[in-house]
Design an enzyme around this catalytic site. Structure first.
Site, PDB file in Angstrom:
ATOM      1  N   ARG A 100     -42.196  -6.564   2.764  1.00  0.00           N
ATOM      2  CA  ARG A 100     -41.289  -7.272   1.884  1.00  0.00           C
ATOM      3  C   ARG A 100     -41.020  -6.431   0.657  1.00  0.00           C
ATOM      4  O   ARG A 100     -41.950  -6.053  -0.046  1.00  0.00           O
ATOM      5  CB  ARG A 100     -42.003  -8.573   1.449  1.00  0.00           C
ATOM      6  CG  ARG A 100     -41.177  -9.786   1.569  1.00  0.00           C
ATOM      7  CD  ARG A 100     -41.978 -11.023   1.391  1.00  0.00           C
ATOM      8  NE  ARG A 100     -42.771 -11.122   0.175  1.00  0.00           N
ATOM      9  CZ  ARG A 100     -42.897 -12.241  -0.518  1.00  0.00           C
ATOM     10  NH1 ARG A 100     -42.257 -13.321  -0.125  1.00  0.00           N
ATOM     11  NH2 ARG A 100     -43.666 -12.302  -1.571  1.00  0.00           N
ATOM     12  N   THR A 142     -36.451  -7.462  -4.148  1.00  0.00           N
ATOM     13  CA  THR A 142     -35.403  -8.280  -3.500  1.00  0.00           C
ATOM     14  C   THR A 142     -35.972  -9.330  -2.568  1.00  0.00           C
ATOM     15  O   THR A 142     -35.259 -10.243  -2.157  1.00  0.00           O
ATOM     16  CB  THR A 142     -34.482  -7.375  -2.661  1.00  0.00           C
ATOM     17  OG1 THR A 142     -35.273  -6.800  -1.596  1.00  0.00           O
ATOM     18  CG2 THR A 142     -33.891  -6.255  -3.508  1.00  0.00           C
ATOM     19  N   ASP A 186     -51.887 -12.518  -1.123  1.00  0.00           N
ATOM     20  CA  ASP A 186     -51.279 -11.550  -0.211  1.00  0.00           C
ATOM     21  C   ASP A 186     -52.189 -11.355   0.999  1.00  0.00           C
ATOM     22  O   ASP A 186     -53.253 -10.742   0.898  1.00  0.00           O
ATOM     23  CB  ASP A 186     -51.057 -10.217  -0.942  1.00  0.00           C
ATOM     24  CG  ASP A 186     -50.252  -9.253  -0.091  1.00  0.00           C
ATOM     25  OD1 ASP A 186     -50.683  -8.951   1.040  1.00  0.00           O
ATOM     26  OD2 ASP A 186     -49.182  -8.819  -0.540  1.00  0.00           O
ATOM     27  N   ASP A 223     -53.199  -7.672   2.046  1.00  0.00           N
ATOM     28  CA  ASP A 223     -54.169  -7.064   1.125  1.00  0.00           C
ATOM     29  C   ASP A 223     -55.557  -7.686   1.296  1.00  0.00           C
ATOM     30  O   ASP A 223     -56.572  -6.986   1.195  1.00  0.00           O
ATOM     31  CB  ASP A 223     -53.702  -7.242  -0.323  1.00  0.00           C
ATOM     32  CG  ASP A 223     -52.616  -6.244  -0.695  1.00  0.00           C
ATOM     33  OD1 ASP A 223     -52.529  -5.187  -0.040  1.00  0.00           O
ATOM     34  OD2 ASP A 223     -51.858  -6.520  -1.634  1.00  0.00           O
TER      35      ASP A 223
HETATM   36  O1  LIG Z   1     -41.515 -14.811   4.537  1.00  0.00           O
HETATM   37  P1  LIG Z   1     -41.493 -13.579   3.677  1.00  0.00           P
HETATM   38  O2  LIG Z   1     -40.922 -13.848   2.305  1.00  0.00           O
HETATM   39  O3  LIG Z   1     -40.803 -12.448   4.359  1.00  0.00           O
HETATM   40  O4  LIG Z   1     -42.994 -13.182   3.367  1.00  0.00           O
HETATM   41  C1  LIG Z   1     -43.965 -13.124   4.368  1.00  0.00           C
HETATM   42  C2  LIG Z   1     -44.327 -11.716   4.703  1.00  0.00           C
HETATM   43  O5  LIG Z   1     -45.009 -11.123   3.591  1.00  0.00           O
HETATM   44  C3  LIG Z   1     -46.262 -10.603   4.037  1.00  0.00           C
HETATM   45  O6  LIG Z   1     -46.177  -9.288   4.458  1.00  0.00           O
HETATM   46  P2  LIG Z   1     -46.113  -8.066   3.424  1.00  0.00           P
HETATM   47  O7  LIG Z   1     -44.700  -7.732   3.108  1.00  0.00           O
HETATM   48  O8  LIG Z   1     -46.989  -8.357   2.264  1.00  0.00           O
HETATM   49  O9  LIG Z   1     -46.654  -6.878   4.289  1.00  0.00           O
HETATM   50  P3  LIG Z   1     -48.169  -6.600   4.753  1.00  0.00           P
HETATM   51  O10 LIG Z   1     -48.435  -7.510   5.899  1.00  0.00           O
HETATM   52  O11 LIG Z   1     -48.156  -5.166   5.131  1.00  0.00           O
HETATM   53  O12 LIG Z   1     -49.071  -6.874   3.586  1.00  0.00           O
HETATM   54  C4  LIG Z   1     -46.600 -11.531   5.186  1.00  0.00           C
HETATM   55  O13 LIG Z   1     -47.603 -11.025   6.018  1.00  0.00           O
HETATM   56  C5  LIG Z   1     -45.287 -11.716   5.867  1.00  0.00           C
HETATM   57  O14 LIG Z   1     -44.959 -10.704   6.781  1.00  0.00           O
HETATM   58  O1  LIG Z   2     -47.779 -15.957  -0.373  1.00  0.00           O
HETATM   59  C1  LIG Z   2     -47.437 -14.943   0.261  1.00  0.00           C
HETATM   60  C2  LIG Z   2     -46.078 -14.595   0.442  1.00  0.00           C
HETATM   61  C3  LIG Z   2     -45.778 -13.493   1.165  1.00  0.00           C
HETATM   62  N1  LIG Z   2     -46.767 -12.726   1.687  1.00  0.00           N
HETATM   63  C4  LIG Z   2     -48.071 -13.060   1.515  1.00  0.00           C
HETATM   64  O2  LIG Z   2     -48.945 -12.347   2.021  1.00  0.00           O
HETATM   65  N2  LIG Z   2     -48.373 -14.152   0.801  1.00  0.00           N
HETATM   66 MG   LIG Z   3     -48.830  -8.045   2.142  1.00  0.00          MG
END
Ligand SMILES: O=P(O)(O)OC[C@H]1O[C@H](OP(=O)(O)OP(=O)(O)O)[C@H](O)[C@@H]1O
Ligand SMILES: O=c1cc[nH]c(=O)[nH]1
Ligand SMILES: [Mg+2]
Length: 212
Positions: free
Chosen positions: A104, A108, A203, A206
């Protein structure tokens, strides 16, 4: 409109509370996320079709049930989706695993794809797309767009599985992919100004990988 199900089994609710706690260690977070994945797998496979099979027990010949129909695939959205895969595979070990990498953009909140690799016969499989978090829905929608538009998987053969969903994400996902069933362990209150789920669990990526 396809099904929207909150899987509110007491064991799942209890385990989810453990990982919502900000003091949960990486070890606990990782283990419990997989455990919830396994418990969710029990529910999301409830409607799998069965067929009769003739077998012989030590006592007699008998007709019993076995799984039939489409073969299965699990598609975690990287990174955080990986945290649920082992638990699900424990229950459905013959499933193939595809991967879609998505992050994400913090400004944005749009999803940026960086990797995709699926089983070559993905369009013939029942596909479970897994990601612990459904926030704005952008990542899930982008992953499903890819499966439907590029790999010809029909929406009816896709199930989206998450642990924590925001109402905004559910609404967006249902609007863009109305025939995809959605399962979540919890439907939370809302998104905050940074697009994080409230109360949520922070998150997920993380916390699973200990990167913050
Ligand atoms: O519904 P959204 O607004 O798209 O948010 C959700 C997304 O955000 C997080 O991923 P992240 O971008 O943090 O990547 P990661 O899994 O590598 O930490 C989560 O695991 C989803 O994929
Ligand atoms: O709350 C949230 C939103 C997006 N991605 C995450 O991992 N947590
Ligand atoms: Mg993430």
């Amino acid at each position: 409109m396809a099904k929207f199900t909150v899987v509110d089994h007491p064991l799942i609710q209890h385990k989810l509370t453990l990982i919502r706690d900000k003091d949960a260690s990486t070890k606990v977070f990782r283990e419990v996320t997989n455990e919830i994945g396994m418990l969710m797998a029990y529910e999301i496979t409830r409607d799998l079709p069965l067929e009769d099979v003739e077998i012989e027990t030590p006592i007699t010949k008998t007709t019993q049930k076995q799984l039939s129909g489409k073969k299965l695939a699990i598609v975690p959205i990287l990174r955080a989706g990986l945290g649920m895969v082992d638990g699900i595979i424990d229950l459905i070990p013959a499933a193939r695993v595809g991967h879609i990498g998505m992050y994400r953009d913090p400004e944005t909140l749009e999803a940026v794809e960086y990797f995709a690799k699926f089983p070559s016969d993905i369009q013939e499989r029942q596909v479970f797309v897994v990601d612990p978090m459904l926030a704005t829905g952008a990542s899930a929608i982008a992953a499903l767009d890819q499966l439907v538009d590029k790999y010809n998987v029909s929406e009816e053969h896709i199930t989206f599985v998450c642990l924590v969903a925001a109402p905004e994400g559910v609404k967006a996902l249902q609007a863009s992919h109305p025939n995809v069933d959605i399962y979540t362990a919890a439907l939370d209150e809302k998104l905050n100004d940074h697009g994080y789920i409230v109360p949520g669990l922070g998150d997920a990526g993380d916390r699973i990988f200990g990167t913050k």
